[in-house]
Design a protein around this motif. Structure first.
Motif, mmCIF file in Angstrom:
data_model
loop_
_atom_site.group_PDB
_atom_site.id
_atom_site.type_symbol
_atom_site.label_atom_id
_atom_site.label_comp_id
_atom_site.label_asym_id
_atom_site.label_seq_id
_atom_site.Cartn_x
_atom_site.Cartn_y
_atom_site.Cartn_z
ATOM 1 N N LYS A 112 10.897 -15.596 17.441
ATOM 2 C CA LYS A 112 10.267 -16.193 18.614
ATOM 3 C C LYS A 112 8.936 -15.501 18.863
ATOM 4 C CE LYS A 112 11.038 -17.209 23.513
ATOM 5 N NZ LYS A 112 11.964 -17.042 24.669
ATOM 6 N N ILE A 113 7.835 -16.207 18.639
ATOM 7 C CA ILE A 113 6.504 -15.605 18.755
ATOM 8 C C ILE A 113 6.211 -15.269 20.217
ATOM 9 C CG2 ILE A 113 4.041 -15.946 18.372
ATOM 10 C CD1 ILE A 113 4.805 -17.865 16.097
ATOM 11 N N PRO A 114 5.932 -14.010 20.525
ATOM 12 C CA PRO A 114 5.691 -13.627 21.921
ATOM 13 C C PRO A 114 4.360 -14.152 22.433
ATOM 14 C CG PRO A 114 5.312 -11.767 20.459
ATOM 15 C CD PRO A 114 5.864 -12.875 19.605
ATOM 16 N N ARG A 115 4.297 -14.365 23.737
ATOM 17 C CA ARG A 115 3.070 -14.871 24.370
ATOM 18 C C ARG A 115 2.269 -13.758 25.033
ATOM 19 N NH1 ARG A 115 3.012 -20.349 24.532
ATOM 20 N NH2 ARG A 115 4.981 -21.429 24.111
ATOM 21 N N ARG A 116 2.722 -12.543 24.918
ATOM 22 C CA ARG A 116 2.008 -11.415 25.516
ATOM 23 C C ARG A 116 0.734 -11.098 24.728
ATOM 24 N NH1 ARG A 116 5.152 -8.088 28.932
ATOM 25 N NH2 ARG A 116 7.356 -8.682 29.056
ATOM 26 N N THR A 117 -0.125 -10.305 25.339
ATOM 27 C CA THR A 117 -1.321 -9.812 24.668
ATOM 28 C C THR A 117 -1.049 -8.390 24.177
ATOM 29 O OG1 THR A 117 -2.780 -11.140 26.056
ATOM 30 C CG2 THR A 117 -3.763 -9.252 24.923
ATOM 31 N N TYR A 118 -1.255 -8.189 22.892
ATOM 32 C CA TYR A 118 -0.977 -6.881 22.295
ATOM 33 C C TYR A 118 -2.282 -6.157 21.940
ATOM 34 C CZ TYR A 118 3.838 -8.412 22.163
ATOM 35 O OH TYR A 118 5.082 -8.851 22.525
ATOM 36 N N ALA B 200 0.827 -1.203 0.000
ATOM 37 C CA ALA B 200 0.000 0.000 0.000
ATOM 38 C C ALA B 200 0.862 1.254 0.000
ATOM 39 C CB ALA B 200 -0.931 -0.005 1.215
ATOM 40 N N ALA B 201 1.904 1.256 0.832
ATOM 41 C CA ALA B 201 2.754 2.441 0.927
ATOM 42 C C ALA B 201 3.552 2.679 -0.347
ATOM 43 C CB ALA B 201 3.691 2.301 2.121
ATOM 44 N N ALA B 202 3.761 1.632 -1.127
ATOM 45 C CA ALA B 202 4.498 1.783 -2.384
ATOM 46 C C ALA B 202 3.679 2.523 -3.427
ATOM 47 C CB ALA B 202 4.910 0.412 -2.922
ATOM 48 N N VAL B 203 2.333 2.534 -3.262
ATOM 49 C CA VAL B 203 1.468 3.113 -4.306
ATOM 50 C C VAL B 203 0.516 4.185 -3.774
ATOM 51 C CG1 VAL B 203 1.570 1.048 -5.747
ATOM 52 C CG2 VAL B 203 -0.235 1.247 -4.014
ATOM 53 N N ASN B 204 0.543 4.447 -2.471
ATOM 54 C CA ASN B 204 -0.434 5.369 -1.883
ATOM 55 C C ASN B 204 0.221 6.101 -0.712
ATOM 56 O OD1 ASN B 204 -2.724 6.498 -0.451
ATOM 57 N ND2 ASN B 204 -4.038 5.035 -1.517
ATOM 58 N N ASP B 205 0.051 7.400 -0.633
ATOM 59 C CA ASP B 205 0.678 8.174 0.442
ATOM 60 C C ASP B 205 -0.264 8.425 1.615
ATOM 61 O OD1 ASP B 205 -1.053 10.010 -0.668
ATOM 62 O OD2 ASP B 205 0.480 11.504 -1.164
ATOM 63 N N LYS B 206 -1.389 7.712 1.644
ATOM 64 C CA LYS B 206 -2.356 7.878 2.743
ATOM 65 C C LYS B 206 -2.539 6.550 3.469
ATOM 66 C CE LYS B 206 -4.825 11.550 0.281
ATOM 67 N NZ LYS B 206 -3.973 11.444 -0.941
ATOM 68 N N VAL B 207 -1.435 6.032 4.002
ATOM 69 C CA VAL B 207 -1.427 4.727 4.670
ATOM 70 C C VAL B 207 -1.155 4.907 6.155
ATOM 71 C CG1 VAL B 207 -0.289 2.470 4.821
ATOM 72 C CG2 VAL B 207 -0.640 3.561 2.582
ATOM 73 N N THR B 208 -1.976 4.269 6.973
ATOM 74 C CA THR B 208 -1.740 4.195 8.408
ATOM 75 C C THR B 208 -1.385 2.762 8.754
ATOM 76 O OG1 THR B 208 -3.289 5.983 8.923
ATOM 77 C CG2 THR B 208 -2.724 4.477 10.715
ATOM 78 N N ALA B 209 -0.193 2.570 9.308
ATOM 79 C CA ALA B 209 0.289 1.252 9.707
ATOM 80 C C ALA B 209 0.056 1.079 11.206
ATOM 81 C CB ALA B 209 1.767 1.117 9.368
ATOM 82 N N ILE B 210 -0.588 -0.018 11.595
ATOM 83 C CA ILE B 210 -0.963 -0.256 12.990
ATOM 84 C C ILE B 210 -0.104 -1.392 13.540
ATOM 85 C CG2 ILE B 210 -2.877 -0.705 14.564
ATOM 86 C CD1 ILE B 210 -4.747 -0.025 12.132
ATOM 87 N N PHE B 211 0.660 -1.084 14.591
ATOM 88 C CA PHE B 211 1.638 -2.037 15.109
ATOM 89 C C PHE B 211 1.274 -2.544 16.497
ATOM 90 C CE2 PHE B 211 3.889 0.284 11.877
ATOM 91 C CZ PHE B 211 4.679 -0.683 11.265
ATOM 92 N N GLY B 212 1.672 -3.797 16.756
ATOM 93 C CA GLY B 212 1.517 -4.416 18.065
ATOM 94 C C GLY B 212 2.859 -4.920 18.533
ATOM 95 N N PRO B 213 3.214 -6.191 18.218
ATOM 96 C CA PRO B 213 4.484 -6.742 18.693
ATOM 97 C C PRO B 213 5.703 -6.273 17.911
ATOM 98 C CG PRO B 213 3.336 -8.369 17.378
ATOM 99 C CD PRO B 213 2.391 -7.214 17.536
#
Length: 320
Positions: free
Chosen positions: A299-305, A256-269
């Motif tokens: 290593k997949i975390p076991r926390r809740t994000y 999306a970011a390669a073709v559009n400048d209106k991208v919101t990326a939502i991060f957890g872990p």
């Protein structure tokens, strides 16, 4: 000079290497530059004008630990003068060495991994993945422009879809090397995001066929579920014409970011300073429980994000 760039996948990770490909071509205009990639991700670099060839291999050999077939990978690597080993696991460095490639440039998370390469870049500190790839170019000795980080996608295939619309993606961690949901928003929070954007507009869901059922629970006259219905090239067209894109950390986020400048990326872990695409904005509420072992060693975390994430935090993002 024959140069190979070698990466098994995944889609977004392969896309993030294209800045290195572009700068390598600029510095070595007369070289043969090939990209060796897992067959399921070859589409990301096909038709790239900075490559001479895209060479594919069966990634199941490595993901599935098919030791008896490793010889076919070594054979594929032979004959190059230089190889950029873009994956971080030591097995890639071993195979490149067995292929007899004189100059082997790669990452070192541990001392042994650095020893297996002829030139290495220490991998560990929080730094964008694109910058890490460019650091390999610096280790090779080419002039690197740290500001030249845009992502190169092949040409999209037009897909007819009435505008305007917003694209929502809630995915990540679903590939040959990982099957987890730690990067995905909780259902209730994602439902809030859907409702927010269907009040006065249309929402389009993008993803793989096996994700279609998840988005089906949000079906309404104002939603369009394209999961598994269109090709990646068509998805790039849909992404490029969206009035906005909201995506968790997955391959579609980078596309999306390669073709559009209106991208919101939502991060957890995962850390936005490692993965947020150039030009995108990001939302993150899990800095206090960030565990680098996930991004460094898988290593997949076991926390809740996402427990501290809210709709307002997503809608009021921070710049990259």
């Amino acid at each position: 000079m024959k140069i190979a760039l070698w990466k098994i996948g995944a889609l977004g990770d392969v896309l993030m290497t294209t800045a290195l490909v572009r700068q390598l071509r600029k510095a070595c205009p007369g070289a043969q530059i090939d990209f060796i990639v897992g067959k399921s991700c070859a589409v990301m670099v096909q038709e790239n004008p900075n490559l001479d060839r895209v060479v594919t291999f069966d990634e199941a050999i490595l993901f599935g630990r098919q030791v008896g077939r490793l010889g076919s990978v070594v054979k594929l690597l032979r004959g190059y003068d230089v190889i950029f080993v873009l994956d971080k696991h030591w097995i890639f460095a071993v195979l490149a060495r067995l292929a007899g490639i004189p100059v082997r440039i790669g990452f070192a998370r541990r001392p042994l991994e650095g020893w297996l390469h002829t030139r290495s870049v220490r991998y560990g500190a929080v730094r964008h993945e694109i910058d890490y790839y460019l650091a390999l170019g610096d280790a090779f000795g080419i002039p690197v422009d740290p500001a030249d980080v845009s992502l190169d996608l092949p040409q999209a295939t037009p897909y007819p879809l009435a505008t305007p619309y917003t694209v929502l993606v809630n995915s990540g961690g679903n590939n040959d090397n990982e099957q987890s949901s730690v990067r995905r928003l909780p259902r209730d929070l994602f439902a809030q995001l859907v409702r927010r954007h269907t009040v006065n507009g249309t929402v389009v869901f993008l993803g793989a066929a096996n994700e279609r059922a998840f988005y089906a629970q949000f079906d309404s006259p104002r939603t369009v579920n394209l999961c598994g219905k269109i090709t990646l090239r068509q998805a790039w067209d849909v992404l490029s014409k969206a009035q906005a894109v909201y995506s968790t950390d997955t391959g579609l986020m980078h596309m999306a970011a390669a073709v559009n400048d209106k991208v919101t990326a939502i991060f957890g872990p995962t850390h936005p300073q490692r993965k947020c695409p150039p030009g995108a904005t990001w939302a993150w509420a899990d800095e206090e429980i960030y565990d680098p072992q996930y991004e460094l060693f898988g290593k997949i975390p076991r926390r809740t994000y996402f427990s501290s994430m809210t709709l307002q935090k997503i809608l009021h993002q921070q710049p990259t």
